[in-house]
Design an enzyme around this catalytic site. Structure first.
Site, PDB file in Angstrom:
ATOM      1  N   TYR A 179       0.855  -1.182   0.000  1.00 24.23           N
ATOM      2  CA  TYR A 179       0.000   0.000   0.000  1.00 24.23           C
ATOM      3  C   TYR A 179       0.891   1.231   0.000  1.00 24.23           C
ATOM      4  O   TYR A 179       1.838   1.307   0.791  1.00 24.23           O
ATOM      5  CB  TYR A 179      -0.891  -0.004   1.255  1.00 24.23           C
ATOM      6  CG  TYR A 179      -1.758   1.221   1.398  1.00 24.23           C
ATOM      7  CD1 TYR A 179      -2.713   1.525   0.433  1.00 24.23           C
ATOM      8  CD2 TYR A 179      -1.632   2.062   2.499  1.00 24.23           C
ATOM      9  CE1 TYR A 179      -3.512   2.654   0.561  1.00 24.23           C
ATOM     10  CE2 TYR A 179      -2.432   3.193   2.637  1.00 24.23           C
ATOM     11  CZ  TYR A 179      -3.367   3.479   1.663  1.00 24.23           C
ATOM     12  OH  TYR A 179      -4.162   4.594   1.783  1.00 24.23           O
ATOM     13  N   LYS A 206       4.257   9.737   8.424  1.00 25.24           N
ATOM     14  CA  LYS A 206       4.050   9.105   9.740  1.00 25.24           C
ATOM     15  C   LYS A 206       4.989   9.607  10.829  1.00 25.24           C
ATOM     16  O   LYS A 206       4.856  10.738  11.267  1.00 25.24           O
ATOM     17  CB  LYS A 206       4.125   7.588   9.582  1.00 25.24           C
ATOM     18  CG  LYS A 206       2.998   7.082   8.649  1.00 25.24           C
ATOM     19  CD  LYS A 206       2.604   5.680   8.913  1.00 25.24           C
ATOM     20  CE  LYS A 206       1.788   5.071   7.799  1.00 25.24           C
ATOM     21  NZ  LYS A 206       0.353   5.101   8.000  1.00 25.24           N
ATOM     22  N   ASP A 216       9.479   3.737  -0.550  1.00 21.00           N
ATOM     23  CA  ASP A 216       8.396   4.229   0.285  1.00 21.00           C
ATOM     24  C   ASP A 216       8.767   3.907   1.727  1.00 21.00           C
ATOM     25  O   ASP A 216       8.587   2.785   2.203  1.00 21.00           O
ATOM     26  CB  ASP A 216       7.071   3.559  -0.116  1.00 21.00           C
ATOM     27  CG  ASP A 216       5.920   4.003   0.783  1.00 21.00           C
ATOM     28  OD1 ASP A 216       6.195   4.632   1.825  1.00 21.00           O
ATOM     29  OD2 ASP A 216       4.763   3.711   0.445  1.00 21.00           O
TER      30      ASP A 216
HETATM   31  C1  LIG Z   1       3.823   2.145   3.216  1.00 24.90           C
HETATM   32  C2  LIG Z   1       2.811   3.241   3.180  1.00 24.90           C
HETATM   33  N1  LIG Z   1       2.918   4.206   2.259  1.00 24.90           N
HETATM   34  C3  LIG Z   1       2.035   5.221   2.189  1.00 24.90           C
HETATM   35  C4  LIG Z   1       0.978   5.291   3.069  1.00 24.90           C
HETATM   36  C5  LIG Z   1      -0.003   6.420   2.976  1.00 24.90           C
HETATM   37  O1  LIG Z   1       0.177   7.289   4.047  1.00 24.90           O
HETATM   38  P1  LIG Z   1      -0.997   8.253   4.514  1.00 24.90           P
HETATM   39  O2  LIG Z   1      -2.043   7.391   5.142  1.00 24.90           O
HETATM   40  O3  LIG Z   1      -0.326   9.185   5.485  1.00 24.90           O
HETATM   41  O4  LIG Z   1      -1.497   8.957   3.322  1.00 24.90           O
HETATM   42  C6  LIG Z   1       0.828   4.304   4.048  1.00 24.90           C
HETATM   43  C7  LIG Z   1      -0.282   4.363   5.004  1.00 24.90           C
HETATM   44  O5  LIG Z   1      -0.502   3.528   5.823  1.00 24.90           O
HETATM   45  C8  LIG Z   1       1.766   3.249   4.102  1.00 24.90           C
HETATM   46  O6  LIG Z   1       1.639   2.273   5.008  1.00 24.90           O
END
Ligand SMILES: Cc1ncc(COP(=O)(O)O)c(C=O)c1O
Length: 457
Positions: free
Chosen positions: A166, A296, A268
């Site tokens: 994700y 985060k 990511d």
């Molecule tokens: C690996 C990863 N990338 C991107 C995101 C997206 O982040 P956000 O929820 O702050 O938009 C998440 C969200 O859980 C994530 O786990």
């Protein structure tokens, strides 16, 4: 290789225990349950994000302090959810509270840069070994920016991603996130599938998904889509399939494959940054990609995203040819929290606290061995997971062999005994915090031991 003997779990017993634990949970959450009905009048499902609701019901939190959170029924928990991995510094850390309080009094938004942004960018540059940074407000914005940069720089449109990861909820990447087994196609050519309704097929078609930990599959994707792939985005350790660590050499191989094919590599690190180690996955695995997406934990509990890159990768942003924008980017309140978080709270020394907690959680390995559970464990820094599989999960499709009922009961069991974890434990890794006590860690292990006893009796 010696094969460990494991016991078969009686799924009828699991169902019986789940019914008992669900009833016990409902009993403890009368106020949450009533509030949910009330909240549904205005909030679909009674929640603010679809993933805040997990069966049997969402839990409404009233406050958090240090390693603990309390729900609106007054139940106390040790927090291993930590807001999907954000609160590795613990709740209401006094230094962050003070910094935010001071900043609020000075005004919280101007849509102009403040001095703190440079301090934060310096910190990120040092930790993640990339020279240029811009801010946003979420992980979604960071991966959106990475995708746009990769497309703009290469003039190509296809994005390579890992099946089962994700990267946020924008149209370019909400593809092949948790594809169902009966629709996902063959492992060597996974079908690109939208994760949600409302995604134009044209966007879905621009994504090629490959299995994690398989450099040959990435290489093959480039051969099968010559001159079309702008770049690859990868979570250097998957954190949304439990915790899946990269095989030695895998990340370096991806970098070489991308570059040999005229494409970029983006990490990511929204979840791994600041949680696996002081310098995130870059430090843990010693590979520096072209672009890094953060969010985060960097913001100390305030909404913060960041995109960093090499001089080449950020070239179009540097020259003003690509517009990386946002009203709240580099928001003063967020920057004040991020600054103190990175310079005074999540210091190099603080990561020793995560190791202390992790060493106690390793006790779950003994429970697995004693009860001969078909389970295995992975841990690194603040992250860890128990895979309900005798051989650790190595890529997304390995999850299909796991019966959902066992991790769901494991999650309920912990919840009823004062451990708050992200729901869907088959998918999520846990996040510990630098403020957890030994007793907080022991609570997890003790609950896990009583759970193992109950399901193998
Ligand atoms: C690996 C990863 N990338 C991107 C995101 C997206 O982040 P956000 O929820 O702050 O938009 C998440 C969200 O859980 C994530 O786990």
């Amino acid at each position: 290789m010696s094969v460990r003997e494991t016991v078969e779990i009686d799924l009828e017993l699991v169902e019986e225990l789940t019914a008992r634990e669900t009833a016990a949970l409902d009993d403890k959450h009368r106020t949450s349950l009533t509030y949910r009905e009330e909240a549904k009048r205005r909030l679909p499902g009674g929640v603010s994000s679809s993933w805040q609701s997990w069966p049997p019901h969402p839990i409404y939190v009233s406050h958090g302090h240090g390693a603990h959170v309390w729900d609106i029924d007054g139940n106390e928990y040790v927090d291993y959810h930590n807001g999907y991995g954000v609160m590795v510094m613990g709740h209401a850390h006094p230094k962050i509270v003070e910094a935010v309080r001071d900043r609020v009094a000075l005004g919280t938004h101007f849509a102009q840069p403040t001095e703190d942004a440079l301090v934060v960018a310096d910190q990120l540059a040092e930790r993640f070994r990339l020279p240029y940074w811009r801010f946003g407000n979420s992980g979604t914005e960071s991966t959106l920016d990475a995708t746009r940069i990769m497309r703009a720089l290469t003039g190509r449109t296809t994005i390579l991603k890992i099946e089962g990861t994700y990267h946020g909820h924008h149209d370019s990447l909400m593809v092949s996130v948790f594809p169902p087994q009966d629709q996902a196609g063959p492992r060597d050519h996974p079908r690109s599938l939208p994760q949600t309704a409302g995604l134009p097929q044209e966007f879905v078609d621009l994504v090629v998904a490959v299995p994690f930990n398989d450099a040959a599959a990435a290489e093959r994707a480039f051969q099968e889509h010559p001159d079309r792939i702008a770049g690859m985005i990868v979570e250097p350790a998957m954190t949304n399939c439990g915790l899946v660590l990269p095989d030695p050499g895998y990340l370096q191989a991806l970098k070489e494959i991308c570059h040999r094919n005229g494409a970029l590599l983006a990490f990511d690190e929204v979840k791994t940054g600041c949680t696996l180690a002081w310098g995130g996955a870059v430090e843990a695995f010693d590979v520096v990609p072209d672009l890094i997406c953060l969010a985060k934990a960097i913001g100390g509990g305030l909404p913060c995203g960041a995109i960093g890159g090499t001089e080449e990768a950020m070239g179009m942003v540097l020259r003003g040819e690509l517009e990386q924008v946002g009203t709240f980017n580099g928001n003063p309140l967020t920057m004040a929290a991020a600054k103190v978080n990175l310079t005074e709270v999540l210091t190099k020394d603080a990561y020793g606290e995560l190791d202390r907690v992790d060493a106690i959680l390793a006790g779950c390995e003994d429970v697995i061995a004693t009860h001969r559970l078909a389970a295995s464990m992975k841990r690194l820094g603040a992250k860890g997971s128990i895979d309900w599989s005798a051989t650790p999960i190595h890529e997304y499709r390995d999850l299909w062999a796991i019966d959902d009922r066992v991790p769901q009961l494991a999650w309920l069991w912990q919840l009823n005994r004062g451990v708050f974890k992200s729901p869907g434990s088959k998918w999520e890794s846990w996040t510990t915090s630098i403020v957890m006590s030994d007793d907080d860690a022991k609570r997890y292990v003790e609950n896990f031991a009583s759970f193992a006893e109950a399901i193998t009796r």
